[in-house]
Design an enzyme around this catalytic site. Structure first.
Site, mmCIF file in Angstrom:
data_model
loop_
_atom_site.group_PDB
_atom_site.id
_atom_site.type_symbol
_atom_site.label_atom_id
_atom_site.label_comp_id
_atom_site.label_asym_id
_atom_site.label_seq_id
_atom_site.Cartn_x
_atom_site.Cartn_y
_atom_site.Cartn_z
ATOM 1 N N LYS A 177 0.851 -1.188 0.000
ATOM 2 C CA LYS A 177 0.000 0.000 0.000
ATOM 3 C C LYS A 177 0.887 1.239 0.000
ATOM 4 C CE LYS A 177 -2.766 3.103 2.719
ATOM 5 N NZ LYS A 177 -1.956 4.197 2.159
ATOM 6 N N GLU A 252 8.846 1.656 11.534
ATOM 7 C CA GLU A 252 9.823 2.744 11.449
ATOM 8 C C GLU A 252 9.020 4.024 11.610
ATOM 9 O OE1 GLU A 252 11.630 5.704 10.682
ATOM 10 O OE2 GLU A 252 11.982 5.160 8.592
ATOM 11 N N CYS A 286 12.340 11.496 8.461
ATOM 12 C CA CYS A 286 12.212 11.032 9.843
ATOM 13 C C CYS A 286 13.519 11.162 10.612
ATOM 14 C CB CYS A 286 11.712 9.591 9.869
ATOM 15 S SG CYS A 286 12.687 8.460 8.861
ATOM 16 N N GLU A 385 8.203 16.003 16.925
ATOM 17 C CA GLU A 385 8.627 15.948 15.523
ATOM 18 C C GLU A 385 7.778 16.919 14.707
ATOM 19 O OE1 GLU A 385 9.883 12.506 12.421
ATOM 20 O OE2 GLU A 385 7.907 12.269 13.327
#
Length: 487
Positions: A177, A252, A286, A385
């Site tokens: 996906k 992750e 990231c 973040e």
């Protein structure tokens, strides 16, 4: 305008059962360039069924045979490199040079795992050293089975390669996906699968959003493992779904990575590495080293060097080779980042550079490259973040303070250490709680080295031999000496 209203299942394009449609936008022109199906659980059902049918024949192929297909993906991506670089820039917003790095990364990944697939043959049936006389044991590595692979929007074709290449090398079949935000580059994988005659059902590409595809895929009883890259919020939902069936997950997730600059570092050289760590891909990475921890003795010259470099960044059309930084990938992500900048305004953070220091392009989802200094550790901008071109800095008095501040985070994906003394940099790096630590370097991500983090940055590792192991189960055959290896 492209219409992606079909799913790639069992090597055929079939109409999606999903009735909802999602728009795909060029983040620079802010125009709709495609419509993609939101997907439907029935699409997932068909894709998983195809993958299960394909599994028995695919997993019994030798690693060398599977390697041929992986090389086929690498060769086909190489032939399409120029067009895919432009397509990625158009769909994602990253500048051409960065999109080129992405394509080369993906190609290298398929070639690397082709090599590991070949080497896997020799590992099968290896004897295990035992201390018990009259008993022997042999070790085998079997594929996990059918895997669900869910990838993010910030690195199209890269994160899919990090998952798909080792999964196929291990003998797994896959339902992939891609992000509904950047589906256009990933569509190429289906075209390549047909081109190289990949056996039907080995790769199934299902477009859609979390509701239509992501959640049904994570909880499907026919999926033996889920590998997800993305936000902590969604990753935790994936983990809960997997826990209900006691199947494996690789996650992750987020990061808030530090970059430490010690007093013996050259400010100009350090500034180059700091810039690369936070403003690459407009900060949508990231592992972005978004917390700058600088020794007070070198803080002022470093801030001056960074200000000069930030001013020199050219924001513009990602397809223009003179552009250094493109827009954020979506209006939604720009809004997320702007919300953090509003928090910074309320908190009274001191900006070395922000939107007040430059004029933004007249179109596109741009956010000005921003640097705040002396940011309190309680600030949301220091701890959360942001996923944009925003760097927060604090100064420290010594090495011990630097290490403690770097490790004071719920994340532990990556870090960078800059010191004129290589041994000192290494010593500091060994004390940091992170999966990838760069010493006096930009962020080099190599197929041979593992990728993943400590703490809330995820579970498991991608890349390297660990990436292959993530899709293998270990089996031992134990019996009287002389039982032999049936292969």
């Amino acid at each position: 305008m492209q219409r992606l209203d079909q799913q790639f299942i069992n090597n055929h394009w079939v109409a999606s059962r999903g009735e909802r449609r999602l728009t795909v936008t060029n983040p620079y022109t802010e125009t709709v360039i495609a419509e993609v199906t939101a997907g439907d659980p029935a699409d997932v059902e068909a894709a998983v069924a195809a993958a299960r049918r394909a599994l028995p024949a695919w997993q019994v192929l030798s690693g060398a045979q599977r390697a041929t297909y992986l090389e086929g993906f690498a060769d086909a991506l190489t032939r399409r490199r120029d067009e895919l670089v432009r397509l990625s820039s158009t769909n994602n917003g990253k500048v051409l040079a960065e999109a080129g790095i992405d394509l080369d990364d993906a190609i290298a990944c398929y070639r690397y795992y082709a090599g590991l697939a070949r080497a896997l043959d020799a590992r099968q049936g290896r004897p295990v050293a035992l201390e018990m006389e009259g008993v022997e044991a042999r070790c085998y590595h079997d594929p996990v089975g059918v895997v669900g692979l869910i990838t993010p929007w910030n690195f199209p074709l890269v994160t899919s390669a990090w998952k798909l290449a080792p999964a196929l090398a291990a003998g797994c079949t896959a339902v992939l996906k891609p992000s509904e935000v950047t589906p256009l580059p990933e569509r190429t994988l289906a075209e390549i699968a047909q081109e190289i005659d990949l056996p039907a059902g080995v790769l199934n590409l299902v477009f859609g959003d979390g509701e239509g595809v992501g959640a049904p895929l994570a909880r499907h009883p026919g999926i033996d493992k889920v590998s997800f890259t993305g936000s902590n919020r969604v990753g935790e939902a994936v983990m809960r779904a997997a826990a209900e069936r006691t199947v494996g997950v690789s996650l992750e997730l987020g990061g808030k990575s530090p970059i430490i600059v010690m007093e013996d570092a050259d400010p100009d050289q350090a500034a180059d590495w700091v810039m690369a760590g936070i403003y690459f891909n407009a900060g949508q990475i990231c592992s972005a080293t978004s917390r700058l921890i600088v020794h007070e003795a070198v803080a002022e010259p470093l801030y001056a060097a960074l200000a000069k470099r930030i001013d020199a960044l050219v924001l513009g059309d990602p397809l223009d080779e003179s552009s250094d930084m493109g827009p954020l990938t979506s209006a939604r992500q720009r809004e997320n980042v702007l919300n953090y900048l509003a928090v910074a305004e309320r908190e009274g953070l001191v900006a070395v550079r922000d939107a007040r220091h430059r004029e933004l392009p007249g179109q596109g989802y741009f956010v000005a490259p921003t640097l705040y200094r002396d940011v309190p550790i309680e600030s949301r901008l220091w701890r959360e973040e942001i996923f944009g071109p925003v760097l927060c800095a604090r100064s420290v008095a010594n090495e011990e303070e630097a290490v403690a501040l770097a490790n004071d985070s719920e994340f532990g994906l990556a870090a960078t250490v800059i010191s004129d003394d290589p041994r000192r940099a290494s010593r500091i790096g060994r004390q940091l709680q992170a999966g990838s630590i760069w010493l006096n370097s930009e962020q080099l991500v190599l197929p041979q080295t593992g990728w993943g983090g400590f703490k809330r940055s995820g579970i498991g590792r991608e890349l390297g031999p660990w990436g292959l192991s993530a899709y293998l189960e270990v089996k031992h055959l134990i019996g009287p000496t002389g039982s032999g290896d049936e292969t």
